[in-house]
Every structure is written in structure tokens, then in C-alpha cells.
Design an enzyme around this catalytic site. Structure first.
Site, short mmCIF file in Angstrom:
data_model
loop_
_atom_site.label_atom_id
_atom_site.label_comp_id
_atom_site.label_asym_id
_atom_site.label_seq_id
_atom_site.Cartn_x
_atom_site.Cartn_y
_atom_site.Cartn_z
N GLY A 109 0.79 -1.22 0.00
CA GLY A 109 0.00 0.00 0.00
C GLY A 109 0.82 1.27 0.00
N GLU B 52 4.30 -6.66 -0.49
CA GLU B 52 4.08 -6.67 -1.93
C GLU B 52 3.74 -5.26 -2.39
OE1 GLU B 52 0.68 -9.11 -2.80
OE2 GLU B 52 -0.55 -8.11 -1.31
N GLY C 170 3.35 -2.61 -5.91
CA GLY C 170 3.29 -2.42 -7.35
C GLY C 170 3.70 -1.01 -7.69
N ARG C 171 2.78 -0.13 -7.46
CA ARG C 171 2.96 1.29 -7.80
C ARG C 171 4.25 1.91 -7.26
NH1 ARG C 171 -1.71 4.08 -7.96
NH2 ARG C 171 -2.74 2.44 -6.80
N CYS D 161 -13.15 11.19 -28.52
CA CYS D 161 -14.31 12.06 -28.65
C CYS D 161 -15.19 11.96 -27.41
CB CYS D 161 -15.07 11.65 -29.91
SG CYS D 161 -16.04 12.99 -30.55
N TYR E 120 -0.20 1.18 -13.53
CA TYR E 120 -1.63 1.36 -13.83
C TYR E 120 -1.86 2.36 -14.96
CZ TYR E 120 -1.65 -1.03 -9.40
OH TYR E 120 -1.40 -1.93 -8.42
C1 LIG Z 1 -3.30 -4.15 -6.36
C2 LIG Z 1 -2.67 -4.99 -5.34
C3 LIG Z 1 -1.34 -4.77 -4.97
C4 LIG Z 1 -0.53 -3.64 -5.50
O1 LIG Z 1 -0.97 -2.41 -5.05
P1 LIG Z 1 -0.05 -1.12 -5.28
O2 LIG Z 1 -0.86 0.02 -4.81
O3 LIG Z 1 0.24 -1.05 -6.74
O4 LIG Z 1 1.21 -1.32 -4.50
C5 LIG Z 1 -0.78 -5.62 -4.06
N1 LIG Z 1 -1.48 -6.66 -3.55
C6 LIG Z 1 -2.75 -6.91 -3.88
C7 LIG Z 1 -3.46 -8.05 -3.29
C8 LIG Z 1 -3.40 -6.09 -4.78
O5 LIG Z 1 -4.67 -6.32 -5.10
#
Ligand SMILES: *Cc1c(COP(=O)(O)O)cnc(C)c1O
Length: 408
Positions: free
Chosen positions: A244, A284, A286-287, A359, A388
Site C-alpha cells: 500500500g 508486496e 506495485g505502484r 471524442c 496502472y
Molecule cells: C493491487 C494490489 C497490490 C498492489 O498495489 P499497489 O498500490 O500497486 O502497490 C498488491 N497486492 C494486492 C493483493 C493487490 O490487489
């Protein structure tokens, strides 16, 4: 004029142009052969991972949430940087496999896993983060049929959420995970069925910039994992603490205080309850790993004035940049960091709105920002495009198709 979001630190101009990974924007477009183009910087991703490694306690493993950016070369670069990969579909399993990533490093969360996805994952040795008792039953039946001991973790729907997060994924009724009070019984059932029980996955939210909120959630997560372990009568081999960690997108956003998050987590891991004494931990992200490494480049195809307002019309738009357009989970539209890449060191000369080629009035990349005067042929940069963007935008809308992508 409306403010623009903060451009991530470290971007500079060369001969007036934005430089990404040592190359000017126009060179990158020439190399890719077209606009719109996503450029991801290997150096920025590696630097971000290094920052995390030095801030977080050493025993916490780092996973990459593939859904943020599943571009093959990004996955290949990540393979040498992070410990594990979190996927959320059979399609993402195919992507990580194609990138040469060992499925033993992969875990698979997400509601609505189909039987064919479960089978492919179990057969490959992927850890499933089970989202329900029903999914657990299907996974056990499939594993028995194909003669494989399945690696199964339980995703817990926690009874709290990550405060201040952009997208809440826990607390109260949710399609994600098993409600905490039913988890111990499910763990006992998995163990009785002979599964390789891998532990818990507890993800409480996304895009938080407040270190104390993240620290509080991590403390709650550890306490919940310990309680569930005690009730199940089994020590979880691993606990995925979620993530998060957010990045600044909008005017006034401040970067996350990573050192504070790391220190708080370190202190919590020093005083672990007995139920988690031998447990391994991971987070974990991502962003946070890739978001600020990416820039979306789009070319100006028209410049027009309507009722005195200047519109810079580009060949890109919300079909690649749904979030920047304000249409991906935002309540109030605010501007992302956007700049004229081909006049990156020029002063602000006018108020203009950068729009896409679709459009629809929703297709706006910057609303009434202060920019240098842009002409047809100029390149516009949308920052924070590494997560994303390509993977979470409706590329097929209006027959446009995907943007080009490169990793430099
Ligand atoms: C989307 C998601 C992530 C990644 O969230 P970020 O905000 O990109 O870090 C990690 N774990 C789970 C289970 C997710 O659904």
C-alpha cells in the site's frame, strides 16, 4: 491556473528536452517509431528497489505486484531485483512465465480464479492466496486430480483497513479474502487435507502516503496473523503483510517517509509474538516500485482556442492514461504531473488544457495548467505513468489500440 502534480525528483532537460534514462524524449520516440509511448527507466526502478532494501528490515522479502506493470522487459528487470511476484490472473501467470520467472517465486491472489487458472498455477508450483472456502475446495480437488501437493495460503479479509489509502481492500464486507473469524477453521481443513499450507496474505489497502497509517496497519496485521495462528494451532511459514505504499500524484502530495515505515516495522519485528517466531515476512508493492519510473509521451496534433481557452490536443489520452484523466477511482479530478517534454526547461507562458484524441469530454490529461506555449509536433510528458497506465486503461476504446512501450 490549476496546479499540476509534482514531477518526480531527478528528471532534467538536455538541449531543452526531457531526458529519461539518458535519452531525450525525441530520441526515445524515434527509437520506438511512434507516439504515444510509455518509457520506463531501468535505473529508476533499480534505485527504488535499493531505497526499499536499505529502509526495510533485512528479513522482510520484497514482492512485485505484477498488475501495476506487466510489460515483459520490466518483469525481466524485476526478476533480478525483487524476491517474489504477486499475480492476479492466469494471464499474468503466462506473462511471468514468458519472462523466465520461476513459478516457485510467484503467488496468485484475486477473486474469481477459474478452474483452468487454478490448475495451471498448482501444476506450476505457484502459491495460491485463497480468496474463499469455495476456492479452497476447488483447489484441493484439482490438486488431487493432477496428483500435486498444492501450495496454499489464505488471504484474510482483515477487520481493519489502511487509513488514508486511495483504495481500501479490507475491513467489513469485501469480495477479497476470507473473513478473519473463519480463517482458523479453513487453515485446519487445509492441513488435514495434506496441503502445503504457506501462511497468510493480508492486504489492507493501496496508495497511502502516511507512514504512521502504514505502520499502524502493519502492527494490526502482525497482531491479526498471531491471533489467527494461535486459533489455528499452527505457525504460518510465511505472512504477506500487504503493502500500500503510495507515490505523490497530485499538487500538495508529499512522498512517503520510507525510513519511518522501515523503522516502525523493524521495531515490531523485534518483539514478535511466539506464534510468529519462525515466520518469514514479505511485503508486496506495485505502484511504489514502478510508478515514478514511467513517463507517457504523446505528440501534439492540434492547438486550438475555444472561448478564449487554449487546448493542446494530443495523439494520446485516457485510453492509455485513465488514472491521469481522473476516471480511475478518483472522486475529484486533479492534475497529474504533466509537462511539455520538448520544452522541458522553458518557462510557463500560458494556461492551457492538454486533452487526448478521444471524442469524449472525459479525455483530459491536464486541466488549465501553466505550460510553455506548445505547438503542433511538440511532445507532452505525463509522469507517474509506470504503474496502472498501459495495464489499467481501456486501450481498445474508439479503435485506438495500445501505446508503444520501451524500457531504457
Ligand atoms: C493491487 C494490489 C497490490 C498492489 O498495489 P499497489 O498500490 O500497486 O502497490 C498488491 N497486492 C494486492 C493483493 C493487490 O490487489
Amino acid at each position: 491556473m490549476k496546479p499540476l502534480g509534482p514531477i518526480p525528483a531527478g528528471f532534467a532537460a538536455l538541449d531543452g528536452e526531457l531526458v529519461i534514462g539518458g535519452c531525450t524524449a525525441s530520441d526515445l520516440v524515434a527509437e520506438a517509431g511512434r507516439t504515444p509511448l510509455f518509457v520506463y527507466s531501468r535505473e529508476r526502478i533499480a534505485a527504488r528497489v535499493a531505497e526499499l532494501r536499505s529502509a526495510l528490515p533485512r528479513q522482510v522479502a520484497l514482492n512485485y505486484a505484477v498488475k501495476a506493470n506487466p510489460f515483459g522487459p520490466v518483469l525481466q528487470a524485476m526478476a533480478g531485483l525483487v524476491d517474489g511476484f504477486d499475480i492476479a490472473s492466469g494471464g499474468e501467470l503466462a506473462m511471468v512465465t514468458a519472462a523466465g520467472i520461476d513459478p516457485g517465486r510467484v503467488s496468485f491472489a484475486g477473486p474469481g480464479k477459474r478452474d483452468d487458472e487454478l490448475e495451471a498455477a498448482i501444476a506450476a508450483g505457484v502459491t495460491l492466496n485463497l480468496e474463499s472456502e469455495g476456492e479452497a475446495a476447488r483447489a484441493l480437488a484439482i490438486a488431487a486430480r493432477i496428483g500435486v501437493q498444492p501450495k496454499l495460503a489464505v488471504r484474510v479479509n482483515p477487520d481493519f483497513d489502511l487509513k488514508g489509502s486511495g483504495m481500501k481492500m479490507g475491513g467489513g464486507a469485501k469480495p477479497f479474502g476470507v473473513d478473519a473469524e473463519r480463517v482458523p477453521a479453513l487453515v485446519k481443513q487445509l492441513l488435514a487435507a495434506g496441503a502445503d499450507w504457506r501462511g497468510f496474505h493480508i492486504f489492507a489497502g493501496s496508495q497511502a502516503l502516511d507512514a504512521s497509517a502504514i505502520a499502524e496497519t502493519q502492527a494490526q496485521t502482525l497482531a491479526l496473523a498471531a491471533r489467527l495462528a494461535a486459533e489455528a494451532g499452527a505457525m504460518p511459514p510465511k505472512v504477506n503483510l500487504g503493502g500500500g505504499f503510495g507515490i505523490p500524484y497530485f499538487p500538495g502530495d508529499e512522498p512517503l517517509d520510507l525510513a519511518a515505515v522501515g523503522e516502525a516495522l523493524g521495531a515490531q519485528l523485534e518483539q514478535l509474538p511466539a506464534e510468529l517466531a519462525d515466520t518469514a515476512f514479505c511485503i508486496e508493492l506495485g505502484r511504489y516500485l514502478v510508478g515514478e519510473s514511467g513517463v507517457y509521451l504523446t505528440r501534439v496534433v492540434d492547438r486550438k482556442v475555444s472561448h478564449g481557452e487554449v487546448y493542446i490536443v494530443t495523439d494520446g489520452g485516457l485510453h492509455h492514461q485513465l488514472a491521469a484523466s481522473g476516471n480511475f477511482g478518483t472522486v475529484v479530478r486533479r492534475n497529474y504531473p504533466v509537462a511539455i517534454a520538448s520544452r522541458f526547461d522553458a518557462p510557463v507562458e500560458e494556461e492551457s488544457s492538454v486533452v487526448g484524441c478521444l471524442c469524449t469530454p472525459l479525455d483530459r490529461l491536464a486541466d488549465k495548467g501553466g505550460f510553455p506555449r506548445a505547438e503542433v509536433g511538440d511532445l507532452v510528458a505525463v509522469f507517474c505513468a509506470g504503474a496502472y497506465g498501459a495495464s489499467a486503461s481501456p486501450a481498445m476504446f474508439l479503435g485506438q489500440g495500445p501505446a508503444a512501450e520501451i524500457l531504457v
